[in-house]
Design an enzyme around this catalytic site. Structure first.
Site, PDB file in Angstrom:
ATOM      1  N   GLY A  46      43.429  44.794  42.658  1.00 31.06           N
ATOM      2  CA  GLY A  46      42.058  44.714  43.154  1.00 31.06           C
ATOM      3  C   GLY A  46      41.885  45.637  44.341  1.00 31.06           C
ATOM      4  N   GLN A  51      38.252  49.740  51.532  1.00 32.93           N
ATOM      5  CA  GLN A  51      39.676  50.117  51.612  1.00 32.93           C
ATOM      6  C   GLN A  51      39.886  51.623  51.404  1.00 32.93           C
ATOM      7  OE1 GLN A  51      40.921  46.638  48.882  1.00 32.93           O
ATOM      8  NE2 GLN A  51      42.689  46.943  50.223  1.00 32.93           N
ATOM      9  N   CYS A  94      48.076  42.760  49.841  1.00 33.65           N
ATOM     10  CA  CYS A  94      46.892  43.613  49.967  1.00 33.65           C
ATOM     11  C   CYS A  94      47.362  45.049  50.160  1.00 33.65           C
ATOM     12  CB  CYS A  94      46.068  43.164  51.174  1.00 33.65           C
ATOM     13  SG  CYS A  94      44.593  44.159  51.450  1.00 33.65           S
ATOM     14  N   LEU A  95      46.727  45.971  49.466  1.00 29.81           N
ATOM     15  CA  LEU A  95      47.099  47.381  49.606  1.00 29.81           C
ATOM     16  C   LEU A  95      46.888  47.885  51.037  1.00 29.81           C
ATOM     17  CD1 LEU A  95      45.703  48.697  46.224  1.00 29.81           C
ATOM     18  CD2 LEU A  95      48.105  48.703  46.934  1.00 29.81           C
ATOM     19  N   HIS A 136      39.509  37.182  47.508  1.00 23.16           N
ATOM     20  CA  HIS A 136      40.235  38.097  48.402  1.00 23.16           C
ATOM     21  C   HIS A 136      39.420  39.384  48.612  1.00 23.16           C
ATOM     22  CE1 HIS A 136      44.038  40.353  49.675  1.00 23.16           C
ATOM     23  NE2 HIS A 136      43.189  41.332  49.418  1.00 23.16           N
ATOM     24  N   GLU A 137      38.918  39.947  47.520  1.00 19.04           N
ATOM     25  CA  GLU A 137      38.171  41.210  47.617  1.00 19.04           C
ATOM     26  C   GLU A 137      36.834  41.004  48.314  1.00 19.04           C
ATOM     27  OE1 GLU A 137      39.791  43.762  47.113  1.00 19.04           O
ATOM     28  OE2 GLU A 137      41.437  42.882  45.980  1.00 19.04           O
ATOM     29  N   HIS A 140      37.025  41.277  51.972  1.00 18.83           N
ATOM     30  CA  HIS A 140      36.998  42.654  52.490  1.00 18.83           C
ATOM     31  C   HIS A 140      35.570  43.105  52.793  1.00 18.83           C
ATOM     32  CE1 HIS A 140      41.129  44.096  52.216  1.00 18.83           C
ATOM     33  NE2 HIS A 140      41.256  43.640  50.973  1.00 18.83           N
TER      34      HIS A 140
HETATM   35  C1  QAP Z   1      44.539  41.399  46.097  1.00 23.21           C
HETATM   36  O1  QAP Z   1      46.163  43.055  46.002  1.00 23.21           O
HETATM   37  C2  QAP Z   1      45.213  40.197  45.544  1.00 23.21           C
HETATM   38  O2  QAP Z   1      51.814  45.103  49.830  1.00 23.21           O
HETATM   39  C3  QAP Z   1      44.946  42.689  45.429  1.00 23.21           C
HETATM   40  O3  QAP Z   1      53.267  47.212  49.048  1.00 23.21           O
HETATM   41  C4  QAP Z   1      46.561  39.985  45.713  1.00 23.21           C
HETATM   42  O4  QAP Z   1      46.518  44.704  44.543  1.00 23.21           O
HETATM   43  C5  QAP Z   1      44.499  39.284  44.859  1.00 23.21           C
HETATM   44  C6  QAP Z   1      50.081  45.868  46.712  1.00 23.21           C
HETATM   45  C7  QAP Z   1      47.173  38.858  45.179  1.00 23.21           C
HETATM   46  C8  QAP Z   1      45.100  38.178  44.322  1.00 23.21           C
HETATM   47  C9  QAP Z   1      46.443  37.966  44.469  1.00 23.21           C
HETATM   48  C10 QAP Z   1      50.428  45.264  47.900  1.00 23.21           C
HETATM   49  C11 QAP Z   1      50.841  46.969  46.311  1.00 23.21           C
HETATM   50  C12 QAP Z   1      48.948  45.429  45.904  1.00 23.21           C
HETATM   51  C13 QAP Z   1      51.494  45.713  48.666  1.00 23.21           C
HETATM   52  C14 QAP Z   1      46.886  44.108  45.510  1.00 23.21           C
HETATM   53  C15 QAP Z   1      52.233  46.812  48.249  1.00 23.21           C
HETATM   54  C16 QAP Z   1      51.902  47.433  47.067  1.00 23.21           C
HETATM   55  C17 QAP Z   1      48.093  44.459  46.274  1.00 23.21           C
HETATM   56 CO    CO Z   2      43.080  43.371  49.979  1.00 20.14          CO
END
Ligand code: QAP
Ligand code: CO
Length: 172
Positions: A46, A51, A94-95, A136-137, A140
């Site tokens: 997501g 971001q 989270c990215l 979560h999104e 943001h």
């Molecule tokens: C949000 O998160 C989310 O730390 C999206 O080193 C997360 O795509 C929603 C990511 C969990 C629901 C459940 C994070 C990639 C990606 C990192 C992501 C990383 C590389 C996170």
């Molecule tokens: Co995020």
């Protein structure tokens, strides 16, 4: 389509409140295409427009597992209706907060009203990972990060580590 740089904490732009989109046109679709490509490249599940530094109420998402058909989803001006009283913890990341993951408790189900890629109004019943991801999104869009749901001690520890890493990276 272009992969855009992803902002990471403590970038102050991540704290901005995003503005509603006035119309879903080709320019907005180009942004959504770039966001999706940026998210796939990361890879992530997501991504909100802020971001990549764009303060618009736009989210892209794809929850398909590895080896499955891609399932891109686009949410413009999303609104959450009737979140459930029952909550569920989920290990989030989270990215924009690279390499940190922790449990966040959120409503287990919610209804989301939004405009899709073509600007058509949609209503979606969300539960499970979809409900977690949309909430979560949507945080943001208000300048809120998942670490804001953790204890102050945990949040400050994460911020300190990321600030230190950025300092080291900048020093080369
Ligand atoms: C949000 O998160 C989310 O730390 C999206 O080193 C997360 O795509 C929603 C990511 C969990 C629901 C459940 C994070 C990639 C990606 C990192 C992501 C990383 C590389 C996170
Ligand atoms: Co995020």
């Amino acid at each position: 389509m272009t992969i855009r740089p992803i902002l990471t904490v403590p970038d102050p732009r991540l704290r901005e409140v995003s503005k509603p989109v006035e119309r879903v046109d080709d320019d907005l679709r180009a942004l959504m295409d770039d966001m999706l490509e940026t998210m796939y490249d990361a890879p992530g599940i997501g991504l909100a427009a802020i971001q990549v530094g764009v303060p618009k109420r736009v989210i892209v998402m794809d929850l398909a597992g590895e080896g499955e058909e891609p399932e891109p989803r686009y949410f413009v001006n999303p609104e959450i209706l009737n979140p459930s009283d029952d909550t569920k913890p989920y290990e989030e990341g989270c990215l924009s907060v690279p390499e940190f993951y922790d449990e966040v408790e959120r409503p287990a189900q919610c209804t989301v009203k939004y405009l899709d890629y073509d600007g058509n109004e949609q209503v979606l019943e969300a539960e499970g990972l979809l409900a977690v991801c949309i909430q979560h999104e949507m945080d943001h869009l208000e300048g809120v990060l998942f670490i804001d749901h953790l204890s102050r001690l945990k949040r400050e520890r994460i911020l300190k580590k990321l600030k230190k890493e950025q300092k080291l990276a900048a020093a080369g």
